[in-house]
Structure formats: C-alpha cells, structure tokens
Design a protein around this motif. Structure first.
Motif, PDB file in Angstrom:
ATOM      1  N   HIS A 319      21.706  76.633  34.404  1.00 34.41           N
ATOM      2  CA  HIS A 319      20.678  75.611  34.201  1.00 34.41           C
ATOM      3  C   HIS A 319      20.716  75.081  32.771  1.00 34.41           C
ATOM      4  O   HIS A 319      20.544  73.873  32.543  1.00 34.41           O
ATOM      5  CB  HIS A 319      19.306  76.194  34.535  1.00 34.41           C
ATOM      6  N   ASP A 320      20.954  75.957  31.803  1.00 29.48           N
ATOM      7  CA  ASP A 320      21.032  75.508  30.406  1.00 29.48           C
ATOM      8  C   ASP A 320      22.229  74.588  30.194  1.00 29.48           C
ATOM      9  O   ASP A 320      22.135  73.575  29.492  1.00 29.48           O
ATOM     10  CB  ASP A 320      21.132  76.719  29.476  1.00 29.48           C
ATOM     11  N   LEU A 321      23.372  74.935  30.783  1.00 26.33           N
ATOM     12  CA  LEU A 321      24.557  74.083  30.652  1.00 26.33           C
ATOM     13  C   LEU A 321      24.331  72.730  31.318  1.00 26.33           C
ATOM     14  O   LEU A 321      24.739  71.682  30.792  1.00 26.33           O
ATOM     15  CB  LEU A 321      25.769  74.775  31.264  1.00 26.33           C
ATOM     16  N   ALA A 322      23.676  72.730  32.462  1.00 26.22           N
ATOM     17  CA  ALA A 322      23.401  71.471  33.146  1.00 26.22           C
ATOM     18  C   ALA A 322      22.501  70.577  32.294  1.00 26.22           C
ATOM     19  O   ALA A 322      22.730  69.356  32.197  1.00 26.22           O
ATOM     20  CB  ALA A 322      22.761  71.741  34.505  1.00 26.22           C
ATOM     21  N   ALA A 323      21.498  71.167  31.661  1.00 26.21           N
ATOM     22  CA  ALA A 323      20.596  70.384  30.816  1.00 26.21           C
ATOM     23  C   ALA A 323      21.345  69.793  29.624  1.00 26.21           C
ATOM     24  O   ALA A 323      21.158  68.607  29.280  1.00 26.21           O
ATOM     25  CB  ALA A 323      19.432  71.259  30.347  1.00 26.21           C
ATOM     26  N   LEU A 324      22.191  70.602  28.978  1.00 29.34           N
ATOM     27  CA  LEU A 324      22.964  70.098  27.839  1.00 29.34           C
ATOM     28  C   LEU A 324      23.931  69.003  28.275  1.00 29.34           C
ATOM     29  O   LEU A 324      24.101  67.993  27.580  1.00 29.34           O
ATOM     30  CB  LEU A 324      23.746  71.238  27.184  1.00 29.34           C
ATOM     31  N   ALA A 325      24.585  69.202  29.423  1.00 29.09           N
ATOM     32  CA  ALA A 325      25.540  68.209  29.906  1.00 29.09           C
ATOM     33  C   ALA A 325      24.844  66.885  30.220  1.00 29.09           C
ATOM     34  O   ALA A 325      25.345  65.806  29.878  1.00 29.09           O
ATOM     35  CB  ALA A 325      26.272  68.744  31.136  1.00 29.09           C
ATOM     36  N   ASN A 326      23.695  66.947  30.877  1.00 28.40           N
ATOM     37  CA  ASN A 326      22.927  65.723  31.157  1.00 28.40           C
ATOM     38  C   ASN A 326      22.569  65.012  29.865  1.00 28.40           C
ATOM     39  O   ASN A 326      22.696  63.787  29.760  1.00 28.40           O
ATOM     40  CB  ASN A 326      21.658  66.077  31.938  1.00 28.40           C
ATOM     41  N   HIS A 327      22.123  65.783  28.874  1.00 27.42           N
ATOM     42  CA  HIS A 327      21.726  65.203  27.585  1.00 27.42           C
ATOM     43  C   HIS A 327      22.910  64.524  26.903  1.00 27.42           C
ATOM     44  O   HIS A 327      22.747  63.510  26.211  1.00 27.42           O
ATOM     45  CB  HIS A 327      21.147  66.297  26.689  1.00 27.42           C
ATOM     46  N   ALA A 328      24.115  65.090  27.087  1.00 29.10           N
ATOM     47  CA  ALA A 328      25.307  64.538  26.429  1.00 29.10           C
ATOM     48  C   ALA A 328      25.906  63.362  27.202  1.00 29.10           C
ATOM     49  O   ALA A 328      26.882  62.764  26.741  1.00 29.10           O
ATOM     50  CB  ALA A 328      26.354  65.637  26.262  1.00 29.10           C
TER      51      ALA A 328
END
Length: 548
Positions: A319-328
């Motif tokens: 979930h943390d990686l998904a949030a960072l990827a969306n933000h990027a």
C-alpha cells in the motif's frame, strides 16, 4: 528536603560524577564518595568543568552554575554518606567489589535504599551482600547521565515496593523518563538492542554486503543516527564483545545472543574502534565515511515508456509503494486489472492464486523468502524495504538483490522505478529481509520475547529504545507499523532457510499473527491503536493501548 535527598553516589568516575551532576542540575543535593582522593578530586573537577561549559554556551547563567556546583559535596570516607536516604553505587562491574561496597553501605546507612547503576550484573546477585536485601534496587542510568533522559529501575527478587517507589521518584526528580525492568540479562534496553549489532555482524559474516553498506542502509533507509558498526567503534569493539560474552554466560547459551567470531577476531587484533584509531573503520585525519546523499528527486515515469505498474499483495509495504507511485505519476493496478504490459510488476507477498502478468519485468519482495527460493530459475529481481519508506526529509532507500538468472533489463527497470519515487537504491546479497529487514525484524522479535516474558511493558520497551539508544522509533510500535505478518514472515523465512535457532519467532509474535492482530492495519497488534499513537509509530509519554 525530599524523601530521597541528599542523594549519595559511590564512585567518582564518568558515571558516578555524571549522576551527581544530574542531581545537582535538577536542584537535588548530592554527596559524591570515592575512596581514592585523586579520583574524587577529578570527579568534582569534571562536574565543575561541565557546568562551566554550560555557562559559556549561555545555557545557564553564572549564578545558576555556581549553585549547581555547590550542590555536590565530596566525601573521602564512606561514612560521609550516612545522611543519604538513597545511595547509588557506580563502581566498576565486578561483583566482589559491589558486594564489599553494599556491605559497607549497610553499616553506615542501615535504612537507606541502596541502588546499583550496573548494566550487566543481576540485582539479585548484588542484594545478598546488604544487611537488608529488600532495600536493594537497580537504577541504570545511560551515558552521559546529565544528558540522557532514560532511567531503568530494576526490581530484584527481594526489592520492596517502597524501595522501588523511592528510586522512581528520585529518577523523575532528576528529569528522567523512568521505565520499570525485570532483573534479566541486559534489563530492557541492552537486551532489546542485542540484534542491532549481532545481526549486522551475521550479515557481514554471510557476505550479504560490506560494513559501509550495512551502516548506510541503517541510516538512510532505517533512520538510525549511526549504523551498527559506527556505533561499535564509538563504544569500543572490546567493550561490546565483553558485553556479548556476559549475555551468553547469563543466558546459559541463548542462541539469539551468540557472540560473533568476527568481533572476537577484531579484539584479538587490537582493533577496538575509535580509541585505537582503527576498528570497522579507519580514523585518520579525514572523515571515516562519505556523507549520505540527500533526498532523491521524484521524476516519475520516463517519457516514451509504459507508465503502468502492477503491485500485488496486501502487506503494508504494498500500500505504501502504491501511494508513492501514484504521487510520482504512475498508473497503479492490481493483478488482473489490466491487460496492458506494465513497466514493472511488484510482487509484495501476493496470494499464490493471483495472476501476476507474465512477460513483464518482475520485482519480488524478499520478506518471507529469499529471491532464489521465490523465483527458482526465473529472471526476476528481489527487493525489500520497510515502512515508512520516506523519512521526514523525504529521504529513503530500497534494497535490491540479483539472482543467478536475473535479467539485466529487469534490474534496470527496478532501479529506474524506485529512483522515480525519489528512493535511493543499494544492491546487496540475497536473504529473507535482505539487510534492514533482518536487523529491524530481529529487533521487533527480541522486543516481543521481552514483552511476552514480562520483562517490561510495551510502552517502557519502546520508550527505552528511543531514549536509551536513540532508535528512530520503538521496536513494538515499528512492528505494528510494518505489519506483524511482514515481521513474522522475515523471521520465519530466516529460520526456515538457515535452520538456526537465533531466528525462532517469539511466541507472542506468532500468536498475534495467528489471531489476525497485525498492527496498525487491523487496529490492534502489540497495542490497540487509537488517538494516543502517532501515525509514524513514535511513542508518547502517556500510556497508549494495552500490553500483553
């Protein structure tokens, strides 16, 4: 005058003088005793010099400085401690010496509470030398005592509640955060901190990576102020090795606390760290290591390449990686949600029945398994990181590992993806948890053993590790933030792949996972999570949640 003043201190060395200074700086009179006149003189001079530095830096004025120095009285004879309701022994770590001191103290101050500042000798072993063992407690200060906020109060088998209460009250009057500890090897902090260096040494022994990389990963990815090898050099490799041997003896050979042959070799070679000019690092004229890089730049997907990533799995890291990827700026999909070939598939302990796209570059989370076990004969790359992925300054790091058949294009894709999120990358050898995962999950596991065995409460364990050894967060709070299923996966994976008992999971950790109490994600783990806890897992001074 309070019930514990004046405080008596036996031993005018670094710790004894520091305890007396801590008392004086908090308005509590102290009597400092040392049977060696030169040592007593040096201890009093050390206090005066420390206070003078505070005046020079403008932290206190000259009048206050004079008052602090005046609150400490020297006593050349042990009888000078007779007026003290509380006497703290800070003598060298030799049981026979402490026995002699406590027998003398019982004669000159029969009603005083007698505390030992020992960090390694059981309080129950010291107490029989006193005429009244019920008045003997442990008060373990951390170095330097005037600065470090933590105090461990230790109950021996016979320690009376009234004696412990007086010790706690005195510690609070000295400005300390007081935690209660059982009389076990290392008490709370030194016990729970064992894996920080021991697991780093095991990583080095297994050639997973080198000293500099292990330390860099702990600083940049983990948020530790110093890596384990830097810290060992500062403390003294010889000192740390003696502590390790003491743990081994007191625990009757506990595998989790097995001393490292690498440390033994360094001691034999006379390479003790900073004090000898060389340890794990060389200490010449320049810095012993380069500066760590600042936060990386978030660049997002490269023009012309696919901007889709597939992230599979339900661990917190997914979930943390998904949030960072969306933000990027990446498009994020789960397994089966798109027929498009993605830039990268990230398998974060996905369900075996989930279809992860074939033919796309694949990165496998090395949590419950090594890459070679998870992708036998495949061309994937392995990775590992722990939440939180970025620190307060936006800096973070992900560890990558290659297998024998890892395709160069897959390695390049993984590097590019994590760099696009602003994360630094370190390539290391293959193992469950890679580097930081092994160290931190072992810290959580050791804390779970301590909590389950009643060594201390969850709050006291976490506060002790933050305040006593400057960890970025307490291990139990960190475990709840990572997800206890993730932690157990790493520990159980290491146990399965190595067969070593040092990696057996704590019963409490295993039970919580079996009950579905995985930490913050489920609302309960080592604690019940409510408004008393920060989102990043930092401990509050007030009670937060329950302990087991």
């Amino acid at each position: 005058m309070s019930a514990f003043a004046p405080i008596g201190v036996v031993g005018a060395g670094t710790m004894g003088a520091g305890i007396a200074e801590a008392a004086a700086r908090n308005g509590v009179p102290a009597i400092l005793h040392d049977p060696i006149p030169e040592a007593l003189e040096q201890g009093l001079a050390r206090i005066a010099k420390s206070v003078a530095r505070s005046v020079e830096k403008g932290r206190i004025d000259a009048t206050e400085g004079d008052a602090i120095v005046a609150r400490v009285t020297g006593a050349g004879e042990i009888g000078g401690l007779a007026p003290c309701p509380l006497i703290i022994e800070a003598a060298p770590e030799r049981l026979e010496l402490k026995h002699a001191i406590f027998a003398q103290l019982s004669a000159v101050a029969p009603d005083a509470v007698l505390a030992s500042n020992t960090s390694s000798i059981p309080i129950t072993a010291i107490a029989p030398a006193a005429a009244r063992p019920e008045l003997v407690v442990g008060m373990h200060f951390f170095n330097p005592p005037p600065v470090m906020r933590l105090l461990e109060v230790i109950a021996g088998i016979d320690s009376a509640p009234e004696a412990l209460a007086l010790a706690r009250a005195a510690g609070e009057a000295l400005g300390k955060h007081v935690i209660d500890a059982a009389d076990v090897p290392g008490f709370v902090v030194n016990r729970c901190n064992r894996p920080f260096l021991l697991e780093a040494l095991k990583l080095l022994q297994e050639r997973i990576t080198d000293v500099e990389t292990i330390d860099r990963i702990c600083r940049v990815e983990g948020g530790f102020r110093m890596g384990p090898f830097e810290l060992a050099d500062l403390v003294g490799i010889d000192v740390g090795f003696e502590v390790a041997k003491s743990f081994q003896e007191l625990s009757f050979g506990e595998p989790r606390w097995q001393p490292s042959p690498l440390a033994a070799r360094m001691v034999a070679a006379g390479l003790h760290g900073r004090k000898t000019g060389r340890g794990w690092y060389r200490y010449d004229d320049g810095p012993h290591r380069p500066q760590d890089a600042a936060a990386g730049e978030i660049t997002g997907p490269s023009p012309g390449a696919s901007d889709l990533v597939v992230i599979a799995g339900d661990l917190a890291i997914a979930h943390d990686l998904a949030a960072l990827a969306n933000h990027a700026g990446w498009r994020v999909a789960g397994p089966g949600e798109s027929d498009e070939v993605p830039f990268l598939c990230l398998d974060c302990a996905a369900d075996p029945d989930e279809e992860v796209l074939q033919g796309a570059p694949r990165a496998i989370l090395c949590a419950g398994t090594s890459l070679v076990a998870a992708d036998e004969g495949g061309n994937a790359v392995g990775f590992h990181a722990l939440p939180p992925l970025l620190d307060a300054d936006g800096r973070g790091l992900v560890e990558l590992t290659r297998g024998r058949d890892t395709a160069p294009a897959v390695a390049q894709a993984a590097e590019a993806f994590f760099a696009s999120l602003g994360l630094h990358v370190a390539w290391v050898g293959d193992a469950p948890g890679l580097v930081l995962g092994r160290i931190v999950c072992q810290l959580v596991n050791e804390a779970a053993f301590a909590l389950g065995e009643g060594v201390a409460s969850a709050d006291d364990i976490d506060a002790g590790m933050e305040l006593g050894v400057n960890h970025p967060r307490g291990p139990l709070a960190w475990g709840d933030h990572i997800g206890l299923d993730h932690v157990l996966g790493v520990i159980a994976g290491l146990h399965a792949e190595t067969g070593e008992e040092r990696y057996r999971p704590a019963p409490l950790l295993r039970r919580l996972v079996l009950e579905g109490r995985l930490g913050e994600a489920t609302g309960e783990g080592f604690r019940v999570h409510d408004e008393a806890h920060d989102a990043d897992g930092h401990v509050h001074d007030e009670h937060c949640g329950h302990e087991h």
